[in-house]
Write a protein that holds these residues in place. Structure first.
Motif, PDB file in Angstrom:
ATOM      1  N   GLN A 150       0.824  -1.206   0.000  1.00  0.00           N
ATOM      2  CA  GLN A 150       0.000   0.000   0.000  1.00  0.00           C
ATOM      3  C   GLN A 150       0.858   1.255   0.000  1.00  0.00           C
ATOM      4  O   GLN A 150       0.535   2.250  -0.666  1.00  0.00           O
ATOM      5  CB  GLN A 150      -0.924   0.004   1.221  1.00  0.00           C
ATOM      6  CG  GLN A 150      -2.067  -0.983   1.137  1.00  0.00           C
ATOM      7  CD  GLN A 150      -2.929  -0.962   2.384  1.00  0.00           C
ATOM      8  OE1 GLN A 150      -2.430  -0.966   3.506  1.00  0.00           O
ATOM      9  NE2 GLN A 150      -4.238  -0.929   2.207  1.00  0.00           N
ATOM     10  N   LEU A 151       1.949   1.227   0.749  1.00  0.00           N
ATOM     11  CA  LEU A 151       2.852   2.378   0.795  1.00  0.00           C
ATOM     12  C   LEU A 151       3.448   2.652  -0.580  1.00  0.00           C
ATOM     13  O   LEU A 151       3.524   3.793  -1.028  1.00  0.00           O
ATOM     14  CB  LEU A 151       3.964   2.122   1.817  1.00  0.00           C
ATOM     15  CG  LEU A 151       5.033   3.205   1.950  1.00  0.00           C
ATOM     16  CD1 LEU A 151       4.426   4.479   2.517  1.00  0.00           C
ATOM     17  CD2 LEU A 151       6.181   2.719   2.830  1.00  0.00           C
ATOM     18  N   VAL A 152       3.870   1.582  -1.252  1.00  0.00           N
ATOM     19  CA  VAL A 152       4.468   1.731  -2.579  1.00  0.00           C
ATOM     20  C   VAL A 152       3.463   2.308  -3.565  1.00  0.00           C
ATOM     21  O   VAL A 152       3.748   3.288  -4.276  1.00  0.00           O
ATOM     22  CB  VAL A 152       5.006   0.376  -3.083  1.00  0.00           C
ATOM     23  CG1 VAL A 152       5.349   0.451  -4.564  1.00  0.00           C
ATOM     24  CG2 VAL A 152       6.228  -0.044  -2.287  1.00  0.00           C
ATOM     25  N   THR A 193       2.089  16.947  -0.399  1.00  0.00           N
ATOM     26  CA  THR A 193       2.059  16.303   0.914  1.00  0.00           C
ATOM     27  C   THR A 193       0.649  16.325   1.492  1.00  0.00           C
ATOM     28  O   THR A 193       0.168  15.317   2.024  1.00  0.00           O
ATOM     29  CB  THR A 193       3.032  17.022   1.875  1.00  0.00           C
ATOM     30  OG1 THR A 193       4.353  16.956   1.331  1.00  0.00           O
ATOM     31  CG2 THR A 193       3.022  16.361   3.235  1.00  0.00           C
ATOM     32  N   ASN A 194      -0.024  17.467   1.372  1.00  0.00           N
ATOM     33  CA  ASN A 194      -1.411  17.549   1.828  1.00  0.00           C
ATOM     34  C   ASN A 194      -2.308  16.593   1.058  1.00  0.00           C
ATOM     35  O   ASN A 194      -3.180  15.934   1.635  1.00  0.00           O
ATOM     36  CB  ASN A 194      -1.944  18.980   1.676  1.00  0.00           C
ATOM     37  CG  ASN A 194      -1.428  19.901   2.764  1.00  0.00           C
ATOM     38  OD1 ASN A 194      -1.279  19.483   3.904  1.00  0.00           O
ATOM     39  ND2 ASN A 194      -1.141  21.133   2.412  1.00  0.00           N
ATOM     40  N   THR A 195      -2.088  16.511  -0.248  1.00  0.00           N
ATOM     41  CA  THR A 195      -2.891  15.609  -1.078  1.00  0.00           C
ATOM     42  C   THR A 195      -2.724  14.164  -0.637  1.00  0.00           C
ATOM     43  O   THR A 195      -3.701  13.415  -0.514  1.00  0.00           O
ATOM     44  CB  THR A 195      -2.492  15.751  -2.557  1.00  0.00           C
ATOM     45  OG1 THR A 195      -2.718  17.097  -2.993  1.00  0.00           O
ATOM     46  CG2 THR A 195      -3.295  14.801  -3.433  1.00  0.00           C
ATOM     47  N   TYR A 217      -5.160   9.482   2.175  1.00  0.00           N
ATOM     48  CA  TYR A 217      -5.138   8.360   3.114  1.00  0.00           C
ATOM     49  C   TYR A 217      -6.235   8.514   4.174  1.00  0.00           C
ATOM     50  O   TYR A 217      -6.919   7.544   4.523  1.00  0.00           O
ATOM     51  CB  TYR A 217      -3.778   8.266   3.797  1.00  0.00           C
ATOM     52  CG  TYR A 217      -2.710   7.623   2.951  1.00  0.00           C
ATOM     53  CD1 TYR A 217      -2.954   6.432   2.277  1.00  0.00           C
ATOM     54  CD2 TYR A 217      -1.438   8.187   2.834  1.00  0.00           C
ATOM     55  CE1 TYR A 217      -1.972   5.832   1.501  1.00  0.00           C
ATOM     56  CE2 TYR A 217      -0.461   7.599   2.061  1.00  0.00           C
ATOM     57  CZ  TYR A 217      -0.719   6.421   1.391  1.00  0.00           C
ATOM     58  OH  TYR A 217       0.245   5.823   0.625  1.00  0.00           O
ATOM     59  N   LEU A 218      -6.403   9.727   4.691  1.00  0.00           N
ATOM     60  CA  LEU A 218      -7.361   9.932   5.774  1.00  0.00           C
ATOM     61  C   LEU A 218      -8.806   9.849   5.301  1.00  0.00           C
ATOM     62  O   LEU A 218      -9.699   9.481   6.075  1.00  0.00           O
ATOM     63  CB  LEU A 218      -7.119  11.289   6.437  1.00  0.00           C
ATOM     64  CG  LEU A 218      -5.814  11.457   7.220  1.00  0.00           C
ATOM     65  CD1 LEU A 218      -5.732  12.853   7.808  1.00  0.00           C
ATOM     66  CD2 LEU A 218      -5.712  10.422   8.334  1.00  0.00           C
ATOM     67  N   SER A 219      -9.060  10.197   4.047  1.00  0.00           N
ATOM     68  CA  SER A 219     -10.443  10.256   3.567  1.00  0.00           C
ATOM     69  C   SER A 219     -11.145   8.915   3.652  1.00  0.00           C
ATOM     70  O   SER A 219     -12.352   8.856   3.911  1.00  0.00           O
ATOM     71  CB  SER A 219     -10.469  10.765   2.123  1.00  0.00           C
ATOM     72  OG  SER A 219      -9.778   9.856   1.261  1.00  0.00           O
ATOM     73  N   GLU A 267      -2.981   5.001   8.497  1.00  0.00           N
ATOM     74  CA  GLU A 267      -3.086   6.099   7.545  1.00  0.00           C
ATOM     75  C   GLU A 267      -2.066   7.201   7.839  1.00  0.00           C
ATOM     76  O   GLU A 267      -1.435   7.737   6.935  1.00  0.00           O
ATOM     77  CB  GLU A 267      -4.508   6.674   7.572  1.00  0.00           C
ATOM     78  CG  GLU A 267      -5.531   5.883   6.792  1.00  0.00           C
ATOM     79  CD  GLU A 267      -5.902   4.586   7.493  1.00  0.00           C
ATOM     80  OE1 GLU A 267      -5.575   4.443   8.688  1.00  0.00           O
ATOM     81  OE2 GLU A 267      -6.510   3.711   6.851  1.00  0.00           O
ATOM     82  N   ILE A 268      -1.923   7.533   9.129  1.00  0.00           N
ATOM     83  CA  ILE A 268      -0.959   8.571   9.496  1.00  0.00           C
ATOM     84  C   ILE A 268       0.464   8.121   9.179  1.00  0.00           C
ATOM     85  O   ILE A 268       1.273   8.889   8.643  1.00  0.00           O
ATOM     86  CB  ILE A 268      -1.100   8.921  10.995  1.00  0.00           C
ATOM     87  CG1 ILE A 268      -2.439   9.603  11.250  1.00  0.00           C
ATOM     88  CG2 ILE A 268       0.046   9.810  11.457  1.00  0.00           C
ATOM     89  CD1 ILE A 268      -2.736   9.866  12.702  1.00  0.00           C
ATOM     90  N   LEU A 269       0.764   6.864   9.493  1.00  0.00           N
ATOM     91  CA  LEU A 269       2.113   6.349   9.226  1.00  0.00           C
ATOM     92  C   LEU A 269       2.406   6.345   7.738  1.00  0.00           C
ATOM     93  O   LEU A 269       3.484   6.758   7.295  1.00  0.00           O
ATOM     94  CB  LEU A 269       2.256   4.942   9.810  1.00  0.00           C
ATOM     95  CG  LEU A 269       3.655   4.338   9.775  1.00  0.00           C
ATOM     96  CD1 LEU A 269       4.628   5.186  10.579  1.00  0.00           C
ATOM     97  CD2 LEU A 269       3.636   2.903  10.307  1.00  0.00           C
ATOM     98  N   ARG A 270       1.442   5.871   6.927  1.00  0.00           N
ATOM     99  CA  ARG A 270       1.649   5.871   5.473  1.00  0.00           C
ATOM    100  C   ARG A 270       1.805   7.292   4.950  1.00  0.00           C
ATOM    101  O   ARG A 270       2.653   7.557   4.076  1.00  0.00           O
ATOM    102  CB  ARG A 270       0.471   5.180   4.780  1.00  0.00           C
ATOM    103  CG  ARG A 270       0.567   3.671   4.740  1.00  0.00           C
ATOM    104  CD  ARG A 270      -0.411   3.086   3.743  1.00  0.00           C
ATOM    105  NE  ARG A 270      -1.787   3.255   4.193  1.00  0.00           N
ATOM    106  CZ  ARG A 270      -2.501   2.308   4.762  1.00  0.00           C
ATOM    107  NH1 ARG A 270      -1.950   1.125   4.984  1.00  0.00           N
ATOM    108  NH2 ARG A 270      -3.753   2.519   5.129  1.00  0.00           N
TER     109      ARG A 270
END
Length: 371
Positions: free
Chosen positions: A249-251, A300-302, A307-309, A336-339
């Protein structure tokens, strides 16, 4: 002058032809709703009885009922019209409140001489295909050849993701699949759109190094912390390793953001070198950093908001249930925060790397051409 007019008229004719083809395909897709081409029965709601449902202020603690009159569209049988009782809740989390005119996918069950029908879901495939056709049309109309190449890149990457998931489901190591898929993603996304050149090479190298740095950050974070503070509750329903899924998921999530920044920086530096051949490396570095800083904040915001949405419904449900914010942060938002944070680190690192590589490759190429 006449040649330009003919060329412009030809382009307008092609656009109108393309528009007519798009509208024809959308029409055919929606007409297919009534054709007998589906394995499951299809029905259209022609009447609804909601005598026990209030007009407003539904209670979240009561299940309401609808009596649906449905006309079968894909079956040649004596049961052209059927009646189904539907139960729905205030949240409609596990059921729907249906409306007249909606088309439904049904399930047919035959027991001896009795035939019964159940609702599977609302039929939305024709609308989805229509939206995809409109998207493809706009991409080609506005972007031309580049838009068509971008569309082809999206389709290829979409197919690669599903192929990777299929292979992983069949016990192929994700640590083998991930780097191969990254190479394919970078090749299809960049080479198809920008061509095979020094700019593409610079952006690809910047993307690869930034992504490797993000993965290394995740690896050392888990190694030093032992995954403490990371809750994999949302992955409990899978039969795969949560850590492996996290890396994949991170990739996938970080790759697109880093590629966007890398291409933007490489293109900007190429443009600056092309318009100002005498520009110094120092000025190129300063301009590249300014461009990177502007992009970094928005990207970064995007990434973090994307992730949070996906967790918003669960967060709202927990807050409404009186669950503490600390528990929500630990259970629902930790991944989500970590990713998001690790992906943002990859974005930040990719900016100076892409700037240095772009200046080294593109400025050197331009100097050789000038000589």
């Amino acid at each position: 002058m006449k040649l330009l007019s003919l060329t412009s008229a030809k382009k307008s004719s092609l656009k109108f032809t393309f528009l007519a083809m798009m509208l024809l395909v959308i029409l055919l897709v929606n007409i297919a709703d009534i054709l007998p081409t589906y394995q499951q029965p299809i029905g259209k709601i022609i009447a609804i009885d909601e005598s026990g449902v209030p007009n407003s202020n539904l209670s979240p603690f009561i299940d309401y009922k609808q009596n649906l009159t449905i006309k079968l569209l894909t079956e040649d049988s004596l049961y052209n019209t059927i009646y189904i009782e539907n139960s729905f809740s205030y949240s409609q989390a596990f059921s729907n409140r249906y409306e007249v005119g909606q088309i439904l996918i049904l399930r047919k069950t035959t027991n001896s001489a009795e035939v019964t029908y159940d609702i599977v879901n609302i039929k939305r495939d024709s609308q989805m295909v229509s939206l995809l056709i409109i998207f493809a049309f706009l991409a080609v109309l506005i972007g031309g050849k580049q838009g068509a190449k971008s569309l082809a890149s999206v389709l290829l990457n979409f197919g690669v993701v599903f192929l990777v998931m299929f292979l992983y489901r069949n016990n192929v190591s994700i640590y083998l699949l991930a780097p191969i898929s990254v190479i394919i993603f970078i090749f299809t996304s960049m080479t198809l759109v920008t061509g095979f050149n020094k700019k593409t090479l610079a952006a690809s190298l910047g993307t690869g190094i930034g992504l490797l740095f993000a993965i290394a950050t995740a690896y050392f974070t888990f190694m030093f912390t032992g995954s403490h503070g990371v809750n994999y509750q949302e992955m409990d329903i899978t039969i795969s390793s949560p850590v492996e899924l996290f890396y994949f998921q991170l990739v996938i999530g970080t790759l697109g953001a880093i590629m966007d920044i890398a291409v933007s920086i490489a293109s900007s530096i190429e443009e600056m070198i092309g318009t100002s051949p005498d520009i110094s490396r120092k000025n190129l570095m300063a301009s590249g950093r300014k461009i990177g800083n502007d992009i970094m904040g928005t990207m970064t915001n995007t990434l973090i908001l994307a992730y949070l949405s996906g967790s918003i419904p669960v967060i709202l449900l927990m807050l409404k249930s009186g669950i503490s914010l600390d528990y929500i942060m630990n259970v629902s938002l930790s991944l989500e925060i970590l990713r998001g944070v690790i992906g943002s680190i990859g974005i930040v690192i990719s900016i100076p790397i892409t700037i240095v590589i772009s200046i080294a490759l593109l400025n050197k190429t331009h100097q050789k051409e000038a000589l």
